[in-house]
Scaffold this active site. Structure first.
Site, PDB file in Angstrom:
ATOM      1  CG  ASP A  36      17.589 -21.618  -9.528  1.00  0.00           C
ATOM      2  OD1 ASP A  36      17.458 -22.374 -10.519  1.00  0.00           O
ATOM      3  OD2 ASP A  36      18.467 -21.783  -8.661  1.00  0.00           O
ATOM      4  CB  SER A  67      36.333 -33.747   4.240  1.00  0.00           C
ATOM      5  OG  SER A  67      35.034 -34.252   4.503  1.00  0.00           O
ATOM      6  N   GLY A 123      25.551 -35.551  -1.995  1.00  0.00           N
ATOM      7  CA  GLY A 123      24.920 -35.745  -3.308  1.00  0.00           C
ATOM      8  C   GLY A 123      23.450 -36.106  -3.229  1.00  0.00           C
ATOM      9  CD  GLU A 161      27.955 -25.321  -7.300  1.00  0.00           C
ATOM     10  OE1 GLU A 161      28.021 -26.213  -8.162  1.00  0.00           O
ATOM     11  OE2 GLU A 161      28.031 -25.556  -6.077  1.00  0.00           O
ATOM     12  CG  ASP A 173      21.187 -25.187  -4.618  1.00  0.00           C
ATOM     13  OD1 ASP A 173      19.952 -25.162  -4.550  1.00  0.00           O
ATOM     14  OD2 ASP A 173      21.816 -25.974  -5.336  1.00  0.00           O
ATOM     15  CE1 TYR A 223      19.997 -27.493 -11.937  1.00  0.00           C
ATOM     16  CE2 TYR A 223      21.529 -26.328 -13.371  1.00  0.00           C
ATOM     17  CZ  TYR A 223      20.595 -26.317 -12.359  1.00  0.00           C
ATOM     18  OH  TYR A 223      20.225 -25.118 -11.787  1.00  0.00           O
TER      19      TYR A 223
HETATM   20  C1  GLA Z   1      20.055 -27.386  -8.145  1.00  0.00           C
HETATM   21  C2  GLA Z   1      20.649 -26.029  -8.542  1.00  0.00           C
HETATM   22  C3  GLA Z   1      19.689 -24.889  -8.211  1.00  0.00           C
HETATM   23  C4  GLA Z   1      18.295 -25.155  -8.768  1.00  0.00           C
HETATM   24  C5  GLA Z   1      17.825 -26.569  -8.415  1.00  0.00           C
HETATM   25  C6  GLA Z   1      16.531 -26.912  -9.102  1.00  0.00           C
HETATM   26  O1  GLA Z   1      19.914 -27.476  -6.768  1.00  0.00           O
HETATM   27  O2  GLA Z   1      21.883 -25.825  -7.891  1.00  0.00           O
HETATM   28  O3  GLA Z   1      20.216 -23.668  -8.705  1.00  0.00           O
HETATM   29  O4  GLA Z   1      18.266 -24.932 -10.154  1.00  0.00           O
HETATM   30  O5  GLA Z   1      18.788 -27.550  -8.761  1.00  0.00           O
HETATM   31  O6  GLA Z   1      15.506 -26.087  -8.667  1.00  0.00           O
END
Ligand code: GLA
Length: 393
Positions: A36, A67, A123, A161, A173, A223
Site C-alpha cells: 500500500d 479503556s 498489537g 499514524e 488499515d 516497518y
Molecule cells: C500495516 C500498515 C499498513 C500496511 C500493512 C502491510 O498494517 O498499517 O498500511 O502497510 O502493515 O501490508
C-alpha cells in the site's frame, strides 16, 4: 460484546448512564501485503472483532477516555486540540483523530465521556489502532454532527499514524476498517484509490485467523526501514524509468531493470512489492472465478515472498503457517498485516477447522513454548452507531 457490559463499564467509571454506543471493526488482509505504500493493490476485509464505545456528552471542553482493555491507565483526559504532544499511550490514537478532524474544520462545542472496550487482540496485526481511530471518527461524526465522509476520515486516520504516532504506514488499515462491508473483500488500488468490492464467496471454506500471541517488537522501526528500502530501490529504478511507484511496474519490466539495484536487501524488497501487486490482482480474479485452489496457492505464495524476500515474518509466524500448510483441508496460508509477530490467516475447509486448530496448535506449542489462539473470521461491516433499541427487540 454485550451492550450491558459497556453500560456497566461506563457507569462504574463515570457514575452516569451512557447515551450512545458505537463500534468499529478490525481487519484482515487476504493478500497484497506491504504494497500500500508502494502504489500497489491490497485486498482486505473488515472483521466482526473490533472496538466498542459507550458515550455521553459532558459539559466541559474535555474528552475523558477510559479503556476496559487498559484499566491501569484509568481515565485519560485529552483536549482534541491540534498541537497537543503525544503521551505514548493508547489514547494518542483518539487525541490524534480528534485533532485531525479539528484541523479539517470540526468544532467541539462540548466534551465527551467515552468508555472503550475492544475484543481485538492488541498489537496482533488486526489493526486495533485503525479500529480505534475510525471508532473516534464515527463517534465525533455523530456526536458533533460533522458530516465528514468516510473516505476523508480514512485519510485522516492515516495522518494520525504518519504525522502524530510516527509510523509511515499506508492507507490500507483505515480503508479496510472504514469501508468494510459484510461478506465482502475490497480490492483497492492504492495508487488511484479506485476500489472494487468483491463478494467473499468461499464455498465450503472459512478464513481461520491464527494468532502467534507474540508481543510486537520493533514493529514500527522495522516497518519504516522496509519502507525506506523500497524507496531507495525506486529511486534507483527512476534513473532510467519514468515511474512514480513500484506498483506501476510489470514483473517483466522489473526483471529487465533490476540490474539498477545492486543491493541485495533493496532488490528483494522491491521484488516482493512488484510481484505481490500482480499476485493480488490474480488472486482477486481467482476469487471472482471461484477458483479457490488458485486463490489459496497465491495466498501461500504471498507468504513465502514475505518470509524470504520481505523478511517480515519470524519463527512464530513461520511455524504457524508451515504447520497449517501441512494439514489436509488447508488451501493456503500466510501472515497478515505488518508482520514481525501478530496473526496469520489460513483458508480452511469448514469440515477440517477443528482438526487444523488442534494439530497446528499442538505443533506451535511444542516449537514455540506457549499457545497460539485461533478465531474463525466473520467478515463484517464498517464503523457504525449501535442501535441499542433494535438490539433489544
Ligand atoms: C500495516 C500498515 C499498513 C500496511 C500493512 C502491510 O498494517 O498499517 O498500511 O502497510 O502493515 O501490508
Amino acid at each position: 460484546m454485550e451492550i450491558s457490559e459497556l453500560t456497566q463499564g461506563f457507569i462504574d467509571v463515570f457514575d452516569n448512564q451512557p447515551t450512545d454506543y458505537f463500534f468499529a471493526p478490525g481487519r484482515i488482509n487476504l493478500i497484497g501485503e506491504h504494497t500500500d505504500y508502494n502504489g500497489g493493490h491490497v485486498f482486505p476485509c473488515a472483521i466482526s472483532l473490533g472496538t466498542y464505545a459507550a458515550v455521553r456528552a459532558n459539559d466541559s471542553h474535555e474528552f475523558h477516555f477510559y479503556s476496559g482493555n487498559f484499566p491501569e491507565d484509568d481515565v485519560l483526559t485529552v483536549s482534541g486540540n491540534p498541537g497537543t504532544p503525544k503521551s505514548g499511550r493508547w489514547v494518542d490514537y483518539a487525541q490524534g483523530m480528534l485533532a485531525e478532524l479539528a484541523k479539517n474544520g470540526a468544532e467541539y462545542s462540548h466534551g465527551l465521556d467515552v468508555y472503550i472496550k475492544g475484543d481485538l487482540p492488541d498489537g496482533a496485526g488486526l489493526s486495533s489502532s485503525a479500529s480505534l481511530e475510525m471508532l473516534i471518527g464515527e463517534i465525533a461524526n455523530h456526536m458533533f454532527a460533522l458530516d465528514v465522509p468516510m473516505l476523508q476520515r480514512v485519510r485522516l486516520g492515516q495522518q494520525v499514524e504518519n504525522n502524530y504516532v510516527g509510523v509511515n504506514s499506508g492507507i490500507m488499515d483505515q480503508f479496510a476498517v472504514g469501508m468494510g462491508q459484510a461478506n465482502t473483500a475490497t480490492l483497492l488500488d492504492t495508487n488511484t484509490m479506485e476500489y472494487k468490492r468483491l463478494p467473499l464467496d468461499l464455498g465450503d471454506n472459512v478464513v481461520l485467523i491464527m494468532n502467534t500471541n507474540k508481543q510486537r517488537q520493533l514493529t514500527d522501526s522495522k516497518y519504516n526501514e522496509r519502507r525506506g528500502e523500497c524507496e531507495a530501490a525506486l529511486a534507483k529504478l527512476q534513473t532510467k524509468l519514468d515511474i512514480a511507484s513500484l506498483g506501476e511496474l510489470s514483473a517483466e519490466q522489473f526483471d529487465e531493470y533490476s540490474y539498477l539495484i545492486p543491493a541485495e536487501n533493496e532488490l528483494k524488497r522491491a521484488r516482493h512489492a512488484v510481484l505481490e501487486n500482480k499476485r493480488t490482482l490474480r488472486a482477486a480474479q481467482a476469487l471472482l472465478d471461484r477458483d479457490l485452489a488458485t486463490f489459496g496457492r497465491l495466498v501461500s505464495a504471498s507468504g513465502v515472498s514475505l518470509q524470504f524476500d520481505y523478511e517480515v515474518t519470524g519463527k512464530e509466524l513461520d511455524t504457524l503457517v508451515r504447520a497449517a500448510l501441512n494439514q489436509e483441508g488447508v488451501l493456503g496460508a500466510r501472515m497478515t498485516g505488518a508482520g514481525f509477530g501478530g496473526c496469520a490467516i489460513a483458508l480452511v475447509r469448514k469440515a477440517a477447522v477443528d482438526a487444523v486448530i488442534a494439530t497446528v496448535g499442538q505443533t506451535y506449542k511444542e516449537v514455540i513454548g506457549y499457545p497460539a489462539s485461533f478465531y474463525v473470521a466473520n467478515i463484517a461491516d464498517g464503523p457504525r452507531e449501535l442501535d441499542v433499541q433494535a438490539r433489544k427487540a
